[in-house]
Design a protein around this motif. Structure first.
Motif, short mmCIF file in Angstrom:
data_model
loop_
_atom_site.label_atom_id
_atom_site.label_comp_id
_atom_site.label_asym_id
_atom_site.label_seq_id
_atom_site.Cartn_x
_atom_site.Cartn_y
_atom_site.Cartn_z
N ILE A 128 18.42 -15.00 -13.63
CA ILE A 128 17.60 -14.25 -12.69
C ILE A 128 18.44 -13.23 -11.94
CG2 ILE A 128 16.27 -14.44 -10.53
CD1 ILE A 128 15.24 -17.17 -11.65
N VAL A 129 19.61 -13.67 -11.46
CA VAL A 129 20.50 -12.76 -10.73
C VAL A 129 20.95 -11.63 -11.65
CG1 VAL A 129 22.73 -12.54 -9.54
CG2 VAL A 129 21.23 -14.50 -9.05
N LEU A 130 21.29 -11.95 -12.89
CA LEU A 130 21.70 -10.91 -13.84
C LEU A 130 20.57 -9.91 -14.05
CD1 LEU A 130 23.56 -9.58 -15.92
CD2 LEU A 130 22.78 -11.30 -17.59
N ALA A 131 19.35 -10.40 -14.25
CA ALA A 131 18.21 -9.49 -14.45
C ALA A 131 18.00 -8.61 -13.23
CB ALA A 131 16.94 -10.30 -14.76
N ILE A 132 18.10 -9.18 -12.04
CA ILE A 132 17.93 -8.38 -10.82
C ILE A 132 19.02 -7.33 -10.69
CG2 ILE A 132 18.05 -8.48 -8.28
CD1 ILE A 132 16.51 -11.16 -8.47
N VAL A 133 20.26 -7.71 -11.00
CA VAL A 133 21.37 -6.75 -10.91
C VAL A 133 21.15 -5.59 -11.88
CG1 VAL A 133 23.83 -6.43 -11.46
CG2 VAL A 133 23.11 -8.30 -9.96
N VAL A 134 20.79 -5.90 -13.12
CA VAL A 134 20.57 -4.85 -14.12
C VAL A 134 19.40 -3.96 -13.71
CG1 VAL A 134 19.93 -4.37 -16.52
CG2 VAL A 134 21.61 -6.17 -16.01
N LEU A 135 18.29 -4.59 -13.29
CA LEU A 135 17.13 -3.80 -12.86
C LEU A 135 17.46 -2.94 -11.64
CD1 LEU A 135 14.30 -6.45 -13.35
CD2 LEU A 135 14.71 -4.40 -14.74
N ALA A 136 18.23 -3.49 -10.71
CA ALA A 136 18.61 -2.72 -9.51
C ALA A 136 19.54 -1.57 -9.88
CB ALA A 136 19.28 -3.63 -8.48
N GLU A 137 20.48 -1.80 -10.79
CA GLU A 137 21.35 -0.71 -11.23
C GLU A 137 20.53 0.41 -11.87
OE1 GLU A 137 25.69 -2.78 -12.12
OE2 GLU A 137 24.32 -2.51 -13.80
N LEU A 138 19.54 0.01 -12.67
CA LEU A 138 18.68 1.01 -13.32
C LEU A 138 17.80 1.73 -12.30
CD1 LEU A 138 17.59 -1.01 -16.48
CD2 LEU A 138 19.20 0.90 -16.41
N ALA A 139 17.22 0.97 -11.37
CA ALA A 139 16.31 1.55 -10.39
C ALA A 139 17.00 2.52 -9.45
CB ALA A 139 15.62 0.44 -9.60
N PHE A 140 18.22 2.18 -9.06
CA PHE A 140 18.93 2.99 -8.08
C PHE A 140 20.00 3.88 -8.69
CE2 PHE A 140 17.73 -0.95 -5.68
CZ PHE A 140 16.66 -0.38 -5.01
N ALA A 141 20.10 3.86 -10.03
CA ALA A 141 21.11 4.64 -10.75
C ALA A 141 22.51 4.43 -10.14
CB ALA A 141 20.74 6.12 -10.78
N GLU A 142 22.79 3.18 -9.86
CA GLU A 142 24.08 2.78 -9.27
C GLU A 142 24.71 1.71 -10.14
OE1 GLU A 142 25.80 3.73 -6.50
OE2 GLU A 142 24.33 5.30 -6.10
N SER A 143 26.00 1.58 -10.01
CA SER A 143 26.71 0.49 -10.69
C SER A 143 27.26 -0.45 -9.63
CB SER A 143 27.85 1.05 -11.53
OG SER A 143 28.64 -0.03 -12.01
#
Length: 182
Positions: A128-143
């Motif tokens: 779940i944490v991995l999915a949220i991190v990936v989705l957040a990176e994509l949503a905010f165009a941040e790493s």
């Protein structure tokens, strides 16, 4: 039907919304819906425990909704190149093997009750944490730096550990049946 069951059904309905958002390049909406699904999972559990609304149906629906959401998001993120395909295959295979083991033991007349193990809960939490991190990176165009890399490997280790623990538990269960002469 209890309130937690309706919340769980709502979580089922969020799965296609999250997937369509990802496939439509609406990463922000995918993240929001995924987080809402996660929060709803906590809410339905809280209501079930604290207001005595546990049900047999809910005991089956809740983990099914969680797995459907996670597997769907993992598969889409894998095909998008955002998660390594080997991790997606590993995670999906683990879940498929557990379902097959439960079905096989039931068909053989020796049904097994699967109780979530600590390593399995840790695995689900890491996914779940991995999915949220990936989705957040994509949503905010941040790493978030090495966070994704570390979570991928944590998920891999926990997936293998969880699969092994369930396999041992299942083999012991099936071995007891054989020793009993069934």
């Amino acid at each position: 039907m209890t309130v937690p069951n309706f919340i769980t059904i709502f979580r089922f309905l969020l799965v296609p919304v999250v997937i369509l958002a990802l496939l439509s390049d609406d990463k922000e909406w995918a993240l929001v819906c995924f987080v809402v699904a996660g929060v709803s999972d906590g809410v339905d559990g809280f209501i079930a425990r604290h207001f005595n609304q546990r049900s047999t149906l809910g005991a089956y629906l809740d983990p099914m909704a969680d797995k459907l959401l996670l597997v769907s998001v993992f598969v889409v993120l894998g095909f998008m190149g955002e998660l390594p395909l080997w991790l997606v295959v590993m995670a999906v295979s683990r879940d498929a093997l557990i379902v097959c083991a439960v079905l096989l033991s039931t068909i053989m007349g020796n049904p097994v009750t699967v109780k979530p193990l600590f390593v399995s809960k840790a695995n689900t939490a890491a996914q779940i944490v991995l999915a949220i991190v990936v989705l957040a990176e994509l949503a905010f165009a941040e790493s978030f730096g090495p966070t994704r890399f570390l979570l991928v490997w944590l998920c891999a280790v926990l997936t293998v550990g969880s699969a092994a623990a369930y396999l041992v538990q299942w083999l012991r269960h099936m071995g007891r049946d054989e020793q009993a002469g069934h």
